[in-house]
Design a protein around this motif. Structure first.
Motif, mmCIF file in Angstrom:
data_model
loop_
_atom_site.group_PDB
_atom_site.id
_atom_site.type_symbol
_atom_site.label_atom_id
_atom_site.label_comp_id
_atom_site.label_asym_id
_atom_site.label_seq_id
_atom_site.Cartn_x
_atom_site.Cartn_y
_atom_site.Cartn_z
ATOM 1 N N THR A 485 0.819 -1.220 0.000
ATOM 2 C CA THR A 485 0.000 0.000 0.000
ATOM 3 C C THR A 485 0.851 1.268 0.000
ATOM 4 O O THR A 485 0.496 2.268 -0.610
ATOM 5 C CB THR A 485 -0.918 0.028 1.232
ATOM 6 O OG1 THR A 485 -0.160 -0.335 2.380
ATOM 7 C CG2 THR A 485 -2.075 -0.934 1.068
ATOM 8 N N GLU A 489 0.515 4.205 -2.704
ATOM 9 C CA GLU A 489 0.251 5.575 -2.274
ATOM 10 C C GLU A 489 1.238 6.525 -2.966
ATOM 11 O O GLU A 489 0.847 7.540 -3.539
ATOM 12 C CB GLU A 489 0.400 5.681 -0.754
ATOM 13 C CG GLU A 489 0.220 7.094 -0.210
ATOM 14 C CD GLU A 489 0.683 7.229 1.238
ATOM 15 O OE1 GLU A 489 1.512 6.407 1.694
ATOM 16 O OE2 GLU A 489 0.211 8.160 1.909
ATOM 17 N N ARG A 503 -3.872 6.945 2.772
ATOM 18 C CA ARG A 503 -3.562 5.516 2.937
ATOM 19 C C ARG A 503 -4.142 5.027 4.254
ATOM 20 O O ARG A 503 -3.945 5.652 5.292
ATOM 21 C CB ARG A 503 -2.052 5.295 2.899
ATOM 22 C CG ARG A 503 -1.654 3.894 3.327
ATOM 23 C CD ARG A 503 -0.291 3.511 2.816
ATOM 24 N NE ARG A 503 0.767 4.376 3.344
ATOM 25 C CZ ARG A 503 1.566 4.022 4.368
ATOM 26 N NH1 ARG A 503 1.428 2.859 4.960
ATOM 27 N NH2 ARG A 503 2.498 4.853 4.779
#
Ligand code: ADP
Ligand code: ZN
Ligand code: ZN
Length: 722
Positions: A485, A489, A503
């Protein structure tokens, strides 16, 4: 001969302990006693009085003190716990300990359960009229003008009110009062229920007062919570209690608000993130029957319900309901058991029911109710597969996906990019020699966390600094492989410079309430991009979210775990359900290297029910749960030989038993946190037969000399084989 007490102590041993009664006080079944244990003392629960003991009288010790005049655990809970300890082959003492909030497992007086409230004094009223105070103090006086309020309500209405309360109470303008739980006028009214909702409420409502399990099967946003609310209203009107279980704390705050605003009663909350005192108070208020509505996570299934009316298990498919250490119970299954003992209906709600519950519907044990429509939504989201083969990917994101995100934010709407992996990249690789960073304690790749400049093991939390150069060949070009992630991002921030990118994963939500706060910072009417893990699959309505892009589901298609397909289907449907919840239509993209995978195909073409039905057929054909039953013996030790020796002995002790046995074999993760791990999987098609054989075997394991050199545990109905 004096009556002997049998006591459950919170220790991981298969036995109960006998004591002579204390010199003073009368112990009854379900009360706590303080007893000498080893060199110290322990608080235990009396399981039986007047037992015939096998221990010689002379060796019996005397209990020191009875802590409760009235039993703390009522007979229904005591019976349920005894059954549960037997079923999950747990240490009985640990089962009983699980039922009590921590603060009640100690030798201390029970906390006061009255509620803290504040009210204006006569002088306070004059001060308010004279407008003699300013700022927060004035705001607090005004807030209290209409009548006394609880600390809970003040926390919400006026953050930082405590300082003002101190000043004002020193000036005798307000006073603290203790009261029974407050009721208030509901501030929201129920919407007119849809025909399907009304049907569900009528059917379940007709079962109040007797045991009947229901599966309430409805997509996210179809109005299940409204059904619970309508039923809980009926239960309260009858003067009874309702227990509502949710899988995660993250879901609790908004649900508490919704319940309180609608029902006009105080909602007692029980979860592991609470201060211990608050948790104990909530539990005790349920025990007196004063608390009418109890909301909690897994362990709240042990809440006493002397006036039980209804039990609801929301998101019943969620694996958080299974405890994965110590006493390995399943809260959903326990909720069923309690509902039967308490003679009340139990409602299991989900948009993606577990295969276990679907099988119970097929077998006629549960009655199923459907909510197909979504109130307010135009139509269900449109789901499309994005074939990422031969695509030029930008940090793992395909051109089609990026274009869809761009369109969405250009329209002023919000997009969610879902990736169930936190960190920057799951692997850090040397392009010169092929070395990759690995956890020395697990022999698994370390995840790169770029912002923290650390390599972290997601299995054991080992961490190390990111090396400047390859430790093997000293080349400088270490390359992150794959995406987490954090990397997504970064890629999205770089590409969409004028749109906020948020995020949401375990790393960004470590503080209490951070999750809620992050989402609250999102302006409903502005464009935004959310990136996150499965934390984003639920909670908090996002009306302006119209695109969900699911990245990286392929791991779930090739897992060795037979439950992986079920989980993947549930996750895809749950995440997809976030799109288009309000009046705008939603769109879902599923990016994969396997666009023709039968599970994905069926899921998209026919929906969850059809996919689940195929998965059930598969399970039936090879006797896997819920048609077969499994018990997993796990063992771990620093030395591999110790694990092997123990598992071999355990296996030998089962020789000749009519069971399917797989192993001994290494665990799917053979090394973890420096310990070698192995397992023995035992299967049978009859649960009764399995338990009959395993009960004595379980007892015999404790006596094996080889058991002393390993950590071992039994897992009945394991939900993963790790
Ligand atoms: P679920 O629990 O199935 O996800 P909710 O009960 O939270 O669904 O309902 C989703 C949204 O739809 C909520 O905002 C809720 O207030 C609204 N809603 C539910 N039922 C109705 C109804 N009958 N009429 C209007 N709005 C409704
Ligand atoms: Zn190298
Ligand atoms: Zn590790």
């Amino acid at each position: 001969m004096p009556a002997v007490l049998r006591v459950a102590l919170p220790v991981p041993l298969p036995t109960l302990f006998d004591y002579l009664p204390p010199a003073a006080g009368v112990a009854s079944v379900g009360s706590r006693v303080l007893v000498p244990f080893g060199k110290s003392t322990a608080v235990g629960i009396v399981v039986a009085c007047d037992v015939e003991t096998a221990v010689g009288q002379a060796r019996l010790k005397q209990a020191l003190r009875v802590l409760d005049d009235d039993a703390l655990l009522d007979s229904e809970l005591m019976t349920t716990l005894a059954w549960a300890a037997d079923y999950w082959l747990g240490a009985p003492g640990e089962a009983y300990a699980n039922a009590l909030p921590l603060a009640l497992r100690e030798d201390r007086a029970l906390p006061d359960t009255r509620e803290e409230m504040w009210e204006l004094t006569q002088a306070g009223r004059s001060a308010l009229d004279a407008a003699s105070r300013r700022g927060r103090s004035r705001a607090l006086l005004e807030t209290l003008a209409a009548g006394p309020l609880t600390a809970d309500v003040l926390h919400e209405a006026l953050p930082g009110w405590r300082d003002a309360a101190r000043r004002l109470s020193e000036a005798s303008l307000i006073a603290r009062v203790e009261s029974r739980l407050a009721t208030h006028t509901p501030s929201t009214v129920a919407p007119a229920l849809s025909a399907e909702q009304q049907q569900a409420v009528t059917t379940i409502g007709a079962s109040l007062g007797r045991f009947q399990p229901f599966l309430l099967d409805g997509v996210t946003g179809s109005g299940k919570t409204e059904v619970y609310l309508a039923l809980i209203e009926q239960v309260i009107a009858q003067g009874k209690q309702a227990l509502l279980l949710v899988p995660e704390i993250g879901l609790a705050p908004q649900t508490v608000r919704r319940l309180r605003d609608r029902l006009g009663v105080s909602v007692q909350v029980l979860h592991s993130n609470l201060a211990e005192g608050d948790r104990a108070r909530a539990w005790l208020r349920a025990r007196t029957g004063e608390a009418k509505v109890i909301l909690g996570t897994r362990s709240a299934v042990f809440t006493p319900l002397p006036h039980a009316g209804l039990i609801v298990v929301d998101e019943e498919h969620d694996s958080a309901y299974k405890q994965q250490e110590g006493f390995r119970y399943h809260a959903r299954d326990l909720a069923l058991l309690r509902a039967r003992a308490l003679n009340v209906p139990v409602v299991l709600g989900s948009a993606t029911p577990s295969l276990e519950s679907l099988a119970n519907v097929k077998a006629g044990r549960y009655q199923s109710l459907h909510l197909r429509a979504r109130p307010g939504a135009i139509r269900p989201p449109q789901v499309q597969i994005v074939d990422m083969r031969a695509q030029r990917l930008e940090h793992g994101l395909s051109p089609a996906l990026l274009a869809a995100v761009a369109d969405t934010v250009a329209r002023g709407e919000q997009a969610l990019v879902f990736r169930n992996r936190r960190g920057y990249a799951p692997v850090l690789l040397c392009h010169a020699c092929g070395w990759h960073a690995e956890c020395p304690r697990c022999e698994h790749p370390l995840t790169l966390h770029a912002g923290r400049r650390q390599l972290i093991c997601h299995h054991c939390d080992y961490s190390a600094r990111v090396p400047e150069q390859c430790p093997a060949c000293h080349a400088p070009d270490l390359k992150p492989q794959g995406q987490g992630t954090e990397r997504l991002e970064e890629a999205l921030v770089a590409r969409f410079t004028d749109v906020p990118v948020l995020r949401i994963d375990r790393e960004t939500t470590r503080r209490r309430d951070a999750f809620e706060q992050l989402l609250e910072g999102l302006h409903e009417d502005r464009p935004a991009i959310l990136v996150g893990t499965q934390m984003l699959a639920k909670g908090h309505d996002l009306p302006n979210l119209t695109l969900v892009a699911i990245v990286g589901v392929d791991e779930g298609l090739h897992s060795v775990d037979f439950r992986a397909s079920e989980r993947l289907a549930q996750l895809v449907v749950q995440v997809a359900g976030r799109a288009g919840r309000a009046s705008k239509p939603g769109r879902v993209l599923l990016q994969t290297h396997h666009p023709d995978h039968p599970l994905l195909r069926q899921l998209l073409a026919q929906g969850y029910a059809a996919a689940a039905s195929s998965l059930l057929d598969e399970r039936r054909s090879i006797d896997l749960p819920p048609y077969g039953h499994q018990v997993l013996l796990r063992a771990e030790a620093h030395q591999r030989e110790h694990v092997d020796a123990f598992l071999a002995d355990a296996n030998a002790a089962l020789a000749g038993a009519p069971l399917q046995i797989a192993g001994p074999m290494p665990a799917p993760m053979p090394l973890r946190a420096g310990r070698h791990r192995g397992q023995l999987l035992i299967e049978a098609t009859s649960r009764g037969a399995l338990h009959a054989l395993l009960r004595p075997w379980h007892q015999s394991l404790w006596r094996l000399p080889s058991a002393r050199r390993v950590r071992w545990s039994l897992d009945v109905d394991p939900i993963d084989l790790y």
